[in-house]
Design a protein around this motif. Structure first.
Motif, mmCIF file in Angstrom:
data_model
loop_
_atom_site.group_PDB
_atom_site.id
_atom_site.type_symbol
_atom_site.label_atom_id
_atom_site.label_comp_id
_atom_site.label_asym_id
_atom_site.label_seq_id
_atom_site.Cartn_x
_atom_site.Cartn_y
_atom_site.Cartn_z
ATOM 1 N N ARG A 751 0.832 -1.210 0.000
ATOM 2 C CA ARG A 751 0.000 0.000 0.000
ATOM 3 C C ARG A 751 0.862 1.254 0.000
ATOM 4 O O ARG A 751 0.607 2.191 -0.747
ATOM 5 C CB ARG A 751 -0.833 0.064 1.282
ATOM 6 N N ASP A 752 1.896 1.211 0.862
ATOM 7 C CA ASP A 752 2.746 2.390 0.988
ATOM 8 C C ASP A 752 3.460 2.682 -0.321
ATOM 9 O O ASP A 752 3.718 3.831 -0.658
ATOM 10 C CB ASP A 752 3.771 2.198 2.119
ATOM 11 N N ALA A 753 3.774 1.623 -1.077
ATOM 12 C CA ALA A 753 4.495 1.838 -2.343
ATOM 13 C C ALA A 753 3.627 2.621 -3.330
ATOM 14 O O ALA A 753 4.130 3.254 -4.262
ATOM 15 C CB ALA A 753 4.906 0.503 -2.945
ATOM 16 N N ASN A 754 2.308 2.606 -3.164
ATOM 17 C CA ASN A 754 1.382 3.423 -3.970
ATOM 18 C C ASN A 754 1.537 3.182 -5.472
ATOM 19 O O ASN A 754 1.398 4.097 -6.271
ATOM 20 C CB ASN A 754 1.616 4.912 -3.644
ATOM 21 N N ASN A 755 1.855 1.948 -5.867
ATOM 22 C CA ASN A 755 2.010 1.735 -7.313
ATOM 23 C C ASN A 755 1.077 0.673 -7.889
ATOM 24 O O ASN A 755 1.189 0.303 -9.042
ATOM 25 C CB ASN A 755 3.471 1.419 -7.667
ATOM 26 N N LYS A 756 0.154 0.159 -7.083
ATOM 27 C CA LYS A 756 -0.871 -0.714 -7.654
ATOM 28 C C LYS A 756 -2.125 -0.638 -6.803
ATOM 29 O O LYS A 756 -2.073 -0.301 -5.617
ATOM 30 C CB LYS A 756 -0.372 -2.152 -7.780
ATOM 31 N N MET A 757 -3.256 -0.966 -7.422
ATOM 32 C CA MET A 757 -4.519 -0.876 -6.685
ATOM 33 C C MET A 757 -5.518 -1.898 -7.226
ATOM 34 O O MET A 757 -5.341 -2.416 -8.330
ATOM 35 C CB MET A 757 -5.111 0.527 -6.823
ATOM 36 N N MET A 758 -6.528 -2.178 -6.437
ATOM 37 C CA MET A 758 -7.585 -3.093 -6.870
ATOM 38 C C MET A 758 -8.710 -2.243 -7.470
ATOM 39 O O MET A 758 -9.337 -1.447 -6.770
ATOM 40 C CB MET A 758 -8.123 -3.911 -5.690
ATOM 41 N N ALA A 759 -8.960 -2.480 -8.757
ATOM 42 C CA ALA A 759 -9.903 -1.612 -9.470
ATOM 43 C C ALA A 759 -11.351 -1.815 -9.028
ATOM 44 O O ALA A 759 -12.179 -0.953 -9.234
ATOM 45 C CB ALA A 759 -9.782 -1.873 -10.973
ATOM 46 N N CYS A 760 -11.644 -2.957 -8.399
ATOM 47 C CA CYS A 760 -13.047 -3.212 -8.065
ATOM 48 C C CYS A 760 -13.510 -2.393 -6.875
ATOM 49 O O CYS A 760 -14.706 -2.221 -6.684
ATOM 50 C CB CYS A 760 -13.265 -4.697 -7.799
ATOM 51 N N CYS A 761 -12.574 -1.902 -6.042
ATOM 52 C CA CYS A 761 -13.046 -1.221 -4.829
ATOM 53 C C CYS A 761 -12.242 0.036 -4.499
ATOM 54 O O CYS A 761 -12.800 0.995 -3.983
ATOM 55 C CB CYS A 761 -12.989 -2.183 -3.647
ATOM 56 N N SER A 762 -10.953 0.052 -4.809
ATOM 57 C CA SER A 762 -10.145 1.193 -4.384
ATOM 58 C C SER A 762 -10.385 2.380 -5.312
ATOM 59 O O SER A 762 -10.787 2.221 -6.459
ATOM 60 C CB SER A 762 -8.667 0.808 -4.360
ATOM 61 N N ARG A 763 -10.121 3.566 -4.786
ATOM 62 C CA ARG A 763 -10.418 4.777 -5.550
ATOM 63 C C ARG A 763 -9.218 5.717 -5.493
ATOM 64 O O ARG A 763 -8.166 5.361 -4.968
ATOM 65 C CB ARG A 763 -11.674 5.468 -4.994
ATOM 66 N N ALA A 764 -9.421 6.927 -6.005
ATOM 67 C CA ALA A 764 -8.340 7.914 -5.970
ATOM 68 C C ALA A 764 -8.483 8.750 -4.707
ATOM 69 O O ALA A 764 -9.595 9.099 -4.310
ATOM 70 C CB ALA A 764 -8.436 8.814 -7.188
ATOM 71 N N ALA A 765 -7.345 9.070 -4.093
ATOM 72 C CA ALA A 765 -7.371 9.992 -2.963
ATOM 73 C C ALA A 765 -7.077 11.393 -3.480
ATOM 74 O O ALA A 765 -6.757 12.297 -2.726
ATOM 75 C CB ALA A 765 -6.355 9.567 -1.918
ATOM 76 N N CYS A 766 -7.101 11.544 -4.790
ATOM 77 C CA CYS A 766 -6.854 12.841 -5.424
ATOM 78 C C CYS A 766 -7.767 12.874 -6.663
ATOM 79 O O CYS A 766 -8.544 11.949 -6.883
ATOM 80 C CB CYS A 766 -5.388 12.956 -5.830
ATOM 81 N N GLY A 767 -7.648 13.905 -7.462
ATOM 82 C CA GLY A 767 -8.589 14.033 -8.587
ATOM 83 C C GLY A 767 -8.267 13.141 -9.780
ATOM 84 O O GLY A 767 -9.124 12.848 -10.606
ATOM 85 N N ARG A 768 -7.003 12.706 -9.874
ATOM 86 C CA ARG A 768 -6.617 12.016 -11.108
ATOM 87 C C ARG A 768 -5.559 10.946 -10.833
ATOM 88 O O ARG A 768 -4.598 11.201 -10.107
ATOM 89 C CB ARG A 768 -6.035 13.078 -12.048
ATOM 90 N N LEU A 769 -5.745 9.782 -11.423
ATOM 91 C CA LEU A 769 -4.735 8.730 -11.342
ATOM 92 C C LEU A 769 -4.241 8.430 -12.754
ATOM 93 O O LEU A 769 -5.015 8.535 -13.706
ATOM 94 C CB LEU A 769 -5.330 7.440 -10.780
ATOM 95 N N VAL A 770 -2.982 8.042 -12.862
ATOM 96 C CA VAL A 770 -2.478 7.588 -14.158
ATOM 97 C C VAL A 770 -2.216 6.084 -14.026
ATOM 98 O O VAL A 770 -1.501 5.645 -13.123
ATOM 99 C CB VAL A 770 -1.177 8.323 -14.546
ATOM 100 N N LEU A 771 -2.839 5.318 -14.889
ATOM 101 C CA LEU A 771 -2.721 3.849 -14.802
ATOM 102 C C LEU A 771 -1.937 3.304 -15.985
ATOM 103 O O LEU A 771 -1.986 3.860 -17.088
ATOM 104 C CB LEU A 771 -4.103 3.195 -14.812
ATOM 105 N N GLU A 772 -1.267 2.177 -15.722
ATOM 106 C CA GLU A 772 -0.523 1.524 -16.801
ATOM 107 C C GLU A 772 -1.463 0.557 -17.518
ATOM 108 O O GLU A 772 -1.432 -0.639 -17.292
ATOM 109 C CB GLU A 772 0.663 0.774 -16.183
ATOM 110 N N LEU A 773 -2.335 1.097 -18.347
ATOM 111 C CA LEU A 773 -3.304 0.238 -19.057
ATOM 112 C C LEU A 773 -3.419 0.708 -20.492
ATOM 113 O O LEU A 773 -3.332 1.905 -20.748
ATOM 114 C CB LEU A 773 -4.692 0.343 -18.425
#
Ligand code: HEM
Ligand code: FES
Length: 773
Positions: A751-773
């Motif tokens: 979590r602390d590394a802040n470089n991956k997330m679960m798309a089904c439930c986690s969200r942005a803590a800011c206005g915009r995320l950049v994803l490797e997709l």
């Protein structure tokens, strides 16, 4: 980059005599042997189980056989370049090469073998004809063709489905989809087989020249068709669409691309689907009860298609080139190595699919299969293929439910990557054709499902065999199949979802019976005093003889059988998965201890059974006797090779995480049944946007939608399973922006590394995320 290895990559000069680490089985691996074609997952079972990544000296490739390793390779298309996907797997003779050159053969990059950034730019520009709305237009054509072909043989009582339907219909669909006139169909059919042999086969020297002529002709014909299309690129068809797009994006949609794709596209869209349908029908007819079920309930067809693609898919292996020194499955692989990923083996990996070798048309994670590849190159045509397969199965099961396989030997074209029987003989009694009695049957058509099957389609009925009260608040339910057939097998840690009186209310319960008993599934249900329709409904309503709907089994809490020592910790009803695990540890002779705590002995399930089985390895902590477990002391010093499995109340699990802070990251394994946060509350959530780096798209995620749903809405595939942050299958890489993690999968450090997330439930803590997709 170093030159790719073509023989054993180990420096033999530096080894003592006979010490080459290529095992005899790895040395014998030969995907052109009939045994590979007949049953690829069986052929490499030994590897999947004992040597999952091995070097094949015969092929000059590293072979990868496990699900997680293959998925990781697909996921990273920079480290693992797809550039060799269409290269000849066995280099051909100079004579054959000269023949190809005489036709100016210049097959080059298409999409499937294109590197970034060119690939994504091209894929994006050419995507529209694959969207669900665009694909719907093809449905009437596919159905009309399927019906016409069945009409031709329905009264014969015998047919070779490959020759008489399954080869030509997908070819005609492919030509329509690409916008190619049908007139050249026969020639194209011969040429496309030659292309397969040329690219993925090992033709004998004398065959190579013949194949080269056919491939050369195919290339020239593709050029001629392209020229014709260029004269009038208006009208439907993906290739015409590409020609029109070339006007706006000449650097993205190049001439070389168009010519190469004209040839490769026919094979991509045709053979894959023809073979997949032949494999599916063969498999279903070999499992008459599954065939009968889809004849009786065609709503099972979308899931059956997916399960057949998993169990017996048409693209058993695919290739990548390693661009930097890397480890796969713990094995060092040097830059320049070539990889053969055996997806057919991944699709039978017990670590991902419960009872992986069984055909289970109600399996609820069938669509996790890797037959379409995965990641940014994942098959663009998968939903066209799914649509065709659904229609073929539907038409055949409705009009010929009584057909069966004839006695026959199945033959396959020897090659690594395209697999389907060359003939599929079936027979039936035409006097029994249902349409002779009921003509109305001919007009039936189920709406086609575009995309993955829905999870609801995968539910299965079970009958409650017995209901036993274990404590005041806990009931044990034994469930069996309604027709006495075996239920799917499972491994300790697995659970099922039980529908509690309504399709939208389901609860997860760990299986606590004996995994070797294929006739029954056993769960224990604690009445939750705050229950709103889940456990309360079960306690109040379920009686022996009732029918219940369940999904699964599936497993996010796997027991590592290679561990030297195991500590099991259960609190209250958390004992259920632990019961099966501890029994397994005992059977395997693993050193283990079992700690079980509860309010009082009266409230704790299965105490007698557990004591009888585990003797003094079992420690019981009953709160009302003043006995409390001291987990801080128990887990004070990390022990190598020890795994801790815990299930119970959140308080207990949090305390254990704290106690295990000094242990290696993956030593503590926790079963979570409930996501820590509830469902989305649009009044409290904030909208955000995500930029998809690879595809250059920006997707808005409104407050009432998950990131996963928003990505799917934009036609971006992300796998998912639980949908609640429990399983880890929807992980996406994050390149920028702060994440609001809401899953229970990631470790603290992750979590602390802040470089991956679960798309089904986690969200942005800011206005915009950049994803490797
Ligand atoms: C790519 C399998 C049907 C078009 C692929 C890949 C596989 C595959 C394994 C490579 C994926 C990767 O590298 O990650 C299949 C199977 C099919 C099927 C098993 C049938 C059951 C189709 C159809 C079309 C199609 C009907 C229609 C045109 C493509 C294209 C790509 C592709 C354009 C390249 C995507 C890219 O690299 O971005 N397919 N395919 N496929 N497939 Fe399919
Ligand atoms: Fe299971 Fe997201 S789908 S964690």
């Amino acid at each position: 980059m170093k030159t790719p290895a073509t023989s054993c990559p180990i420096d033999h000069a530096a080894l003592k005599a006979g010490a080459c680490p290529v095992s005899p089985r790895a040395a014998a691996f030969d995907p052109f042997e009939d045994a590979y074609q007949q049953d690829p997952p069986e052929y490499v079972r030994w590897a999947r189980e004992e040597e999952p990544v091995f070097f094949s000296p015969k092929l000059g490739y590293w072979v990868i056989t496990r699900y997680d390793d293959i998925k990781a390779v697909f996921r990273d298309n920079i480290t693992f370049s797809p550039s060799i996907a269409l290269e000849k797997i066995i280099p051909t003779s100079d004579e054959a090469n000269a023949v190809l050159a005489s036709y100016s053969y210049a097959m080059n990059r298409t999409l499937v073998n294109e590197d970034e950034p060119a690939h994504m730019a091209r894929r994006r520009v050419l995507m529209e004809p694959f969207t669900p709305e665009a694909l719907r237009h093809h449905e009437p054509m596919v159905r009309r063709l399927a019906r016409e072909y069945v009409d031709r043989f329905i009264d014969d009582g015998r047919a070779d489905l490959v020759d008489q339907m399954l080869w030509e219909v997908p070819l005609t669909v492919a030509l329509h989809f690409l916008g190619i006139p049908e007139e050249d169909m026969d020639l194209l059919r011969q040429y496309s087989i030659a292309h397969t042999v040329n690219t993925w086969g090992r033709p004998k020297p004398e065959e190579q020249v013949r194949v080269a002529h056919a491939v050369g002709n195919f290339w020239q014909l593709a050029g001629k068709i392209l020229d014709k299309m260029r004269k009038d690129p208006s009208g439907p068809g993906w290739m015409k669409y590409g020609i029109r797009k070339q006007a706006d994006y000449p650097e993205v949609v190049t001439d070389s691309y168009l010519h190469s794709m004209m040839m490769a596209g026919i094979v991509a869209a045709h053979e894959t689907t023809a073979n997949a349908t032949a494999n599916a029908l063969k498999l279903l007819l070999q499992h008459p009860s599954a065939w009968r079920e889809i004849c009786e309930d065609p709503s099972l067809i979308p899931n059956a298609v997916e399960e057949c693609l998993r169990h017996n898919g048409s693209v058993p292996a695919w290739r990548r080139l390693v661009t930097r020194d890397v480890k796969i499955g713990g094995i060092d692989i040097p830059a320049g190595s070539k990889l053969l990923m055996v997806m057919a083996s991944a699709n039978h990996d017990q670590r991902h699919f419960e009872d992986a070798d069984a055909l289970d048309i109600r399996r609820d994670n069938s669509s996790d299969h890797l037959t379409f590849g995965y990641g940014s190159h994942q098959c663009m045509g998968k939903n066209l293929a799914r649509m065709e397969m659904q229609i073929f199965l539907e038409e055949l099961s409705r009009r010929l439910p009584h057909m069966r396989l004839c006695e026959q030997t199945f033959t396959y074209l020897p090659n690594t990557s395209f697999r389907g029987p060359e003939h599929l003989w079936v027979e039936w009694d035409p006097l029994q054709n249902p349409e002779r009695r009921n003509r109305a049957l001919l007009a039936h058509a189920l709406p086609v499902r575009i995309g993955e099957p829905s999870a609801h389609a995968a539910s299965r009925s079970v009958v409650v065999e017995s209901v036993t009260r274990l404590t005041d608040d806990i009931l044990r339910l034994r469930l069996k199949s309604p027709d006495g057939r075996a239920l799917p097998r499972w491994m300790p840690g697995a659970h099922i979802d039980v529908e509690c009186g309504h399709p939208d209310v389901s609860r997860q319960y760990s299986l606590c019976g004996d995994p070797d008993d294929a006739q029954t599934l056993e769960i224990a249900v604690l009445r939750d005093p705050h229950s709103r329709g889940g456990s309360g409904w079960i306690h109040d309503n379920v009686r022996p003889g009732d029918r219940l709907k369940i999904r699964g089994p599936r497993n996010h809490f796997r027991f590592d059988e290679s561990a030297r020592r195991a500590i099991f910790i259960a609190g209250g009803i958390g004992i259920t998965p632990i019961i099966a695990m501890a029994r397994r540890a005992r059977a395997l002779g693993i050193d283990y201890e079992l700690h079980y705590s509860g309010r009082s002995r009266r409230s704790m399930a299965c105490l007698d059974e557990l004591s009888a089985l585990h003797g003094d390895r079992l420690r019981i902590y009953a709160g009302d006797e003043g006995r409390r477990a001291d987990y801080a002391a128990l887990l004070a010093s990390p022990a190598d090779g020890t795994r801790i499995y815990a299930c119970g109340p959140t308080r207990l699990l949090e305390a254990l995480e704290h106690c295990c802070a000094a242990w290696p990251e993956d030593a503590l394994r926790i079963e979570h049944f409930h996501a820590t946060r509830g469902s989305l509350d649009p009044a409290k959530e904030r909208a955000f946007e995500v930029e998809l780096k690879d595809s250059g798209i920006v997707v808005q995620v409104p407050p009432d939608q998950t990131l996963l749903a928003a990505l799917r809405g934009a036609n971006i595939d992300v796998q998912s399973d639980c949908g609640e942050g429990l399983c880890g299958s929807c992980e996406v890489r994050v390149l920028a922006g702060r994440i609001d993690h809401r899953d229970v999968v990631l470790t603290r450090a992750e979590r602390d590394a802040n470089n991956k997330m679960m798309a089904c439930c986690s969200r942005a803590a800011c206005g915009r995320l950049v994803l490797e997709l």
